[in-house]
Design a protein around this motif. Structure first.
Motif, PDB file in Angstrom:
ATOM      1  N   UNK A   1       0.810  -1.228   0.000  1.00 24.33           N
ATOM      2  CA  UNK A   1       0.000   0.000   0.000  1.00 24.33           C
ATOM      3  C   UNK A   1       0.839   1.272   0.000  1.00 24.33           C
ATOM      4  N   UNK A   2       1.891   1.307   0.851  1.00 28.03           N
ATOM      5  CA  UNK A   2       2.700   2.525   0.926  1.00 28.03           C
ATOM      6  C   UNK A   2       3.402   2.792  -0.404  1.00 28.03           C
ATOM      7  N   UNK A   3       3.942   1.734  -1.018  1.00 31.28           N
ATOM      8  CA  UNK A   3       4.627   1.916  -2.306  1.00 31.28           C
ATOM      9  C   UNK A   3       3.658   2.415  -3.364  1.00 31.28           C
ATOM     10  N   UNK A   4       2.477   1.831  -3.358  1.00 33.71           N
ATOM     11  CA  UNK A   4       1.516   2.204  -4.397  1.00 33.71           C
ATOM     12  C   UNK A   4       1.005   3.637  -4.193  1.00 33.71           C
ATOM     13  N   UNK A   5       0.868   4.046  -2.923  1.00 34.45           N
ATOM     14  CA  UNK A   5       0.463   5.441  -2.672  1.00 34.45           C
ATOM     15  C   UNK A   5       1.539   6.402  -3.165  1.00 34.45           C
ATOM     16  N   UNK A   6       2.791   6.066  -2.866  1.00 36.72           N
ATOM     17  CA  UNK A   6       3.895   6.917  -3.318  1.00 36.72           C
ATOM     18  C   UNK A   6       3.921   6.974  -4.842  1.00 36.72           C
ATOM     19  N   UNK A   7       3.667   5.810  -5.430  1.00 35.65           N
ATOM     20  CA  UNK A   7       3.658   5.752  -6.908  1.00 35.65           C
ATOM     21  C   UNK A   7       2.567   6.656  -7.476  1.00 35.65           C
ATOM     22  N   UNK A   8       1.380   6.625  -6.854  1.00 29.78           N
ATOM     23  CA  UNK A   8       0.263   7.433  -7.360  1.00 29.78           C
ATOM     24  C   UNK A   8       0.614   8.918  -7.339  1.00 29.78           C
ATOM     25  N   UNK A   9       1.354   9.348  -6.315  1.00 27.05           N
ATOM     26  CA  UNK A   9       1.758  10.758  -6.258  1.00 27.05           C
ATOM     27  C   UNK A   9       2.689  11.103  -7.412  1.00 27.05           C
ATOM     28  N   UNK A  10       3.666  10.222  -7.632  1.00 27.93           N
ATOM     29  CA  UNK A  10       4.610  10.462  -8.736  1.00 27.93           C
ATOM     30  C   UNK A  10       3.873  10.459 -10.069  1.00 27.93           C
ATOM     31  N   UNK A  11       2.889   9.572 -10.155  1.00 24.08           N
ATOM     32  CA  UNK A  11       2.139   9.473 -11.410  1.00 24.08           C
ATOM     33  C   UNK A  11       1.360  10.764 -11.658  1.00 24.08           C
ATOM     34  N   UNK A  12       0.795  11.314 -10.586  1.00 25.75           N
ATOM     35  CA  UNK A  12       0.073  12.590 -10.726  1.00 25.75           C
ATOM     36  C   UNK A  12       1.055  13.694 -11.125  1.00 25.75           C
ATOM     37  N   UNK A  13       2.227  13.677 -10.513  1.00 28.65           N
ATOM     38  CA  UNK A  13       3.229  14.687 -10.825  1.00 28.65           C
ATOM     39  C   UNK A  13       3.629  14.622 -12.297  1.00 28.65           C
ATOM     40  N   UNK A  14       3.870  13.400 -12.789  1.00 33.52           N
ATOM     41  CA  UNK A  14       4.317  13.312 -14.191  1.00 33.52           C
ATOM     42  C   UNK A  14       3.214  13.759 -15.141  1.00 33.52           C
ATOM     43  N   UNK A  15       1.954  13.532 -14.752  1.00 32.52           N
ATOM     44  CA  UNK A  15       0.864  14.022 -15.600  1.00 32.52           C
ATOM     45  C   UNK A  15       0.878  15.547 -15.657  1.00 32.52           C
ATOM     46  N   UNK A  16       1.177  16.158 -14.496  1.00 28.04           N
ATOM     47  CA  UNK A  16       1.286  17.612 -14.454  1.00 28.04           C
ATOM     48  C   UNK A  16       2.406  18.098 -15.367  1.00 28.04           C
ATOM     49  N   UNK A  17       3.554  17.441 -15.258  1.00 28.64           N
ATOM     50  CA  UNK A  17       4.686  17.817 -16.115  1.00 28.64           C
ATOM     51  C   UNK A  17       4.328  17.663 -17.585  1.00 28.64           C
ATOM     52  N   UNK A  18       3.664  16.550 -17.903  1.00 35.24           N
ATOM     53  CA  UNK A  18       3.304  16.310 -19.304  1.00 35.24           C
ATOM     54  C   UNK A  18       2.386  17.409 -19.818  1.00 35.24           C
ATOM     55  N   UNK A  19       1.481  17.876 -18.950  1.00 34.31           N
ATOM     56  CA  UNK A  19       0.566  18.934 -19.371  1.00 34.31           C
ATOM     57  C   UNK A  19       1.347  20.220 -19.665  1.00 34.31           C
ATOM     58  N   UNK A  20       2.329  20.498 -18.815  1.00 31.35           N
ATOM     59  CA  UNK A  20       3.105  21.722 -19.003  1.00 31.35           C
ATOM     60  C   UNK A  20       3.975  21.651 -20.243  1.00 31.35           C
TER      61      UNK A  20
END
Ligand SMILES: Cc1cc2nc3c(=O)[nH]c(=O)nc-3n(C[C@H](O)[C@H](O)[C@H](O)COP(=O)(O)OP(=O)(O)OC[C@H]3O[C@@H](n4cnc5c(N)ncnc54)[C@H](O)[C@@H]3O)c2cc1C
Lengths: 478, 371
Positions: A343-362
């Motif tokens: 669970x902890x790894x997957x939560x951390x992953x979800x944050x990074x995944x959200x971040x990369x989506x933000x970067x991709x948008x920019x």
């Protein structure tokens, strides 16, 4: 043939993290990497015995890299250095070229962690000496502590440009400008929520920007390089703004003098191995093109093959570390080991995944960079094939990717198409008005990387079956 | 799919070397010809092959056809200006064991009797003649007919030449059914019908399937041959190299790349459309190559692949009238069929035009398999 529970291809962040995790869970692991030292692109280390005290900013994350690299010395881990995985001749088996140690590894599961490559974007003059790719420059800086110029311009698209600009400044290079194709300043605000999911990364980006600002380096956003100048080597470059329709505004072209032009148009996954084994891919425009389709454990459509890190879809080192660990745990679980909950790894992953989506948008680039090319721009560097050569063949024949390949020799050289096939596919897509996603690229064929023929002399294998009359119809192995 | 013609004097099924060469000679004789190709022109065997034009490796039965073919390949390039990459550089056929020496002597004698003289090299003469050969090579015969070509450019050259001669080459045009229509034929291509007075089946490894559309059974097997190409390298050797015992063909192209093959088998299944290299056979193939030209061990290989080669049960060409179906002809499945393509095409055109054949082709009559 050697045996392993888990064979890992690539010793970058994803591969190293997976090896450490798998070994600690009791799996027998083989890690195969074509570099002399572990680390991959992100944790790249200078050669062993290399002494250099300058440019310590490059080593900020060295400690973490060293801890991971140390995990490869775990007794349950076999680390094959300078070793190239060149084929997967049958399910679960990897062919490895490693000098006298060449042979095959049979594994219960395979993790592909082969990282990324620079996206090739041809523009006039891109093959001049002094024009280097973003990845190539990072290799020189990190691996060799070398800066190949005094006055640089950094051009292209993507978050690496600010980092490279800052690294060059800190290495004492005069940076004339950083030229970013995406109009990033206008896009930050809407993406802020996702970016805030990874405050550490956001802080880093701000730091790079600050280094550039202190050095007085202009960052032109919404501009692109339109050509490199020079006869023998690069002496400068031209840049132009891109309007809201994605068109070049050549009337407002400016030029800079430089002896180093760093061109980085983002990264793309090294998909040769997944493509070779027929893994299903998905075209993700926002993420920059082809990615590997995976389940929640990062297993691809080929059973028992997992793909983690940038080699599946570009997400950066932090995401790669997490994906490597999650995939290793999934394998351990399948092989009956006691594995803690993720669970902890997957939560951390979800944050990074959200971040990369933000970067991709920019950083979303314009529809294509094909307008930069002229008739005599080289598309395939190995075989010296230009835009004009391709146009000629396409007008004579039907002009599919395979036909252009066959008749121009594009993609048939040493780089095996890594630096030209995506450009050809984009050209065909644009001319025929279809989506890139519908253009099949030729499937790679072994070897996945060029390997010395002599490496095939060593493995102990059964003698061949030579037919009495080779003219008669032959038998194939089932 | 390109535009499908509605009618032609002759419909040729398959745009490999067999179909295109047949079409070329027919068009030169003034016939209207349509070539119907399921995939892309030159997309199967002919596009995947090694381009070896070695006369001395051929079976005795096809020696005359093969020699004629070398003359025609040369004409294609030198007289007609096609980009064939043709070069008559001569070839060495090597022996590495006592038994192979005996076989090589025997084969040399048989070839001489059929009018193809080769020269024997061994000992110091061999080392002087070919210093790049490995120590395990005991002897070799040299054949000055042996040549090479570059199949990729040859295909493009042939397609352009065939079109210039007035032939329609329709790609993406699979023939799925054939019916008799009075004296002629109707061919189903997608939702279209193509009419033709005569047809030529030149469908390579799929020739059995096409013949079956007319109710004729031909015993065709599909070999899966492998090839490997190296990065460009400085010149290592300057001949076409083949082997009397092991399976090998070697040549170095003008750009310095070395092509390594000979017919080691990959794996796969024609019916399912699968094919790939076979790991162990690929390793064996490269080991034989290194034994014969040891300097190869320092080169890097950049690509290997596998392609289908249709072969008749007795490994002779299927050439001639389709038994029991007047007006239908077969030109397929010659072993080394790329090499022989121009001559088989020329002879097929002569046969269809009702002329007396300049070569004796009777041994290849598909009727030999008729029950
Ligand atoms: C790896 C490899 C290496 C080789 N090396 C050599 C060499 O060095 N020298 C040599 O002489 N030979 C070599 N060969 C053999 C040679 O390639 C073949 O003998 C030759 O190319 C056969 O030509 P073809 O025109 O008969 O068949 P192909 O080139 O296969 O053409 C047949 C065509 O028919 C089409 N077709 C099939 N069914 C239909 C249908 N129903 N409707 C429409 N079209 C259809 C197919 O799509 C195909 O394009 C090699 C073969 C391979 C695979």
């Amino acid at each position: 043939m050697k045996d392993a529970d888990l064979a890992i291809v690539g010793a970058g962040p994803a591969g190293m993290a997976a090896a450490a995790e798998a070994a600690s869970l009791g799996l027998g692991v083989t890690v195969i990497d074509d570099n002399a030292r572990a680390g991959g692109q992100y944790f790249r280390q200078p050669p062993a015995g290399f002494r250099h005290t300058g440019a310590m900013f490059l080593d900020k994350d060295r400690a973490r890299g060293s801890v991971l690299a140390a995990a490869l010395r775990h007794p349950a881990v076999a680390h094959w250095q300078d070793a190239v995985v060149w084929d997967m001749p049958e399910p679960g088996v990897l062919a490895v070229a490693a000098g006298e140690g060449s042979g095959r590894v049979r594994a219960k599961a395979i993790l592909v962690a082969t990282g990324a490559q620079d996206r090739p974007v041809p523009f006039p003059g891109w093959t001049l000496p002094g024009v280097v790719s973003a990845g190539g420059l990072q290799n020189l800086l990190k691996g060799q502590r070398v800066v190949p110029g005094r006055r640089a311009v950094v051009v292209g698209n993507g978050p690496l440009l600010l980092l490279i600009g800052a690294n060059l400044v800190r290495a004492g290079v005069e940076v004339a400008a950083v030229v970013e194709a995406a109009p990033i300043w206008n896009r930050i605000l809407p993406a802020l929520a996702s970016l805030a999911r990874a405050p550490d990364m956001l802080a880093l980006a701000i730091r790079y920007r600050a280094v550039l600002a202190r050095a007085g380096v202009p960052v032109l956003a919404g501009w692109t390089v339109t050509g490199a100048k020079g006869d023998e080597a690069v002496t400068g470059c031209r840049v132009a703004p891109i309007d809201t329709q994605g068109r070049l505004d050549r009337a407002r072209e400016r030029s800079f003098d430089c002896d180093l032009l760093v061109a980085g148009f983002g990264l793309m996954p090294s998909l040769e191995l997944p493509r070779l084994i027929g893994a299903e891919l998905a075209y993700d425009r926002r993420r920059g093109g082809w990615t590997v389709k995976r389940d929640a454990d990062f297993q691809c459509s080929v059973p028992n093959v997992h793909v983690a890190g940038d080699g599946a879809g570009i997400g950066g080192a932090e995401m790669a570390l997490l994906e490597g660990r999650i995939a290793a745990r999934a394998v351990a679980r399948k092989l009956g080991k006691q594995v803690p909950a993720d669970d902890d790894l997957r939560r951390a992953w979800a944050k990074r995944d959200a971040f990369r989506r933000g970067l991709e948008a920019i950083y979303a680039p314009p529809a294509s960079f094909l307008d930069l090319m002229t008739e005599d721009t080289v598309v395939c560097r190995c075989e010296d094939v230009t835009v004009g050569d391709i146009a000629k063949r396409r007008s004579e024949l039907a002009g599919s990717v395979t036909q252009v390949k066959a008749t121009t020799r594009l993609s048939m050289g040493r780089c095996q198409g890594r630096n030209c096939l995506v450009t050809l596919a984009a050209m065909v897509a644009k001319d025929t008005g279809v989506d890139m996603a519908t253009i099949p690229l030729p499937r790679p064929r072994p070897p996945l990387r060029p390997i010395p023929i002599g490496d095939l002399a060593f493995e102990d294998i059964p003698p061949p079956d030579i037919p009495a009359d080779p003219h008669l119809p032959r038998k194939q192995r089932a | 799919m390109s535009a499908i013609p509605r009618r032609a004097d002759i419909a040729v099924i398959g745009a490999g070397v067999a179909g295109l060469c047949t079409a070329l000679f027919l068009a030169r004789a003034g016939r209207t010809v349509a070539v119907l190709e399921r995939g892309e022109a030159w997309g199967e065997s002919s596009g995947a092959n090694a381009g070896t034009l070695s006369l001395q490796v051929k079976r005795n039965e096809v020696l005359q056809v093969s020699r004629r073919a070398i003359e025609l390949w040369r004409d294609f390039q030198e007289r007609d200006g096609m980009e064939i990459g043709f070069a008559r550089i001569g070839g060495l056929r090597v022996a590495t064991s006592e038994r192979e020496l005996v076989n090589l002597r025997k084969s040399q004698g048989e070839q001489a009797a059929l009018g193809v003289a080769t020269e024997w090299y061994d000992g110091n003469r061999l080392r002087d003649f070919a210093p790049w050969l490995g120590p395990e090579v005991q002897a070799a015969t040299y054949c000055d007919w042996d040549s090479m070509s570059v199949p990729l450019t040859a295909g493009h050259g042939l397609v352009m030449a065939v079109r210039a001669a007035g032939v329609t080459v329709a790609t993406g045009a699979a023939v799925t059914a054939i019916a008799r229509d009075g004296e002629g034929f109707c061919l189903q291509v997608g939702s279209e019908i193509v009419g033709a007075a005569q047809i030529v089946i030149a469908a390579g490894a799929w020739t059995g399937d096409v013949a079956q559309m007319l109710g004729v059974r031909l015993p065709v097997a599909a070999d899966i041959n492998m090839l490997t190409i190296s990065e460009p390298a400085p010149r290592l050797f300057d001949r076409v190299v083949t082997h009397i015992g092991a399976i090998l063909s070697l040549k170095q192209y003008p750009n310095g790349s070395v092509l390594i093959g000979g017919g080691w088998q990959g794996t796969g299944d024609l019916a399912q459309g699968t094919r790939r290299t076979d790991y162990l056979n690929l390793v064996h193939n490269l080991r034989v190559a290194m034994q014969v030209v040891p300097a190869l061990r320092h080169l890097r290989m950049v690509r290997s692949w596998a392609g289908y080669e249709g072969v008749a049960a007795d490994a002779l060409p299927l050439f001639g009238a389709l038994p029991g179906v007047p007006g239908a002809f077969v030109n397929a499945c010659a072993r080394g069929g790329y090499h022989q393509g121009p001559a088989l095409g020329e002879q097929m055109a002569e046969m269809i035009l009702g002329r007396k054949l300049s070569l004796d082709m009777r041994a290849f009559d598909p009727g030999r398999f008729a029950a």
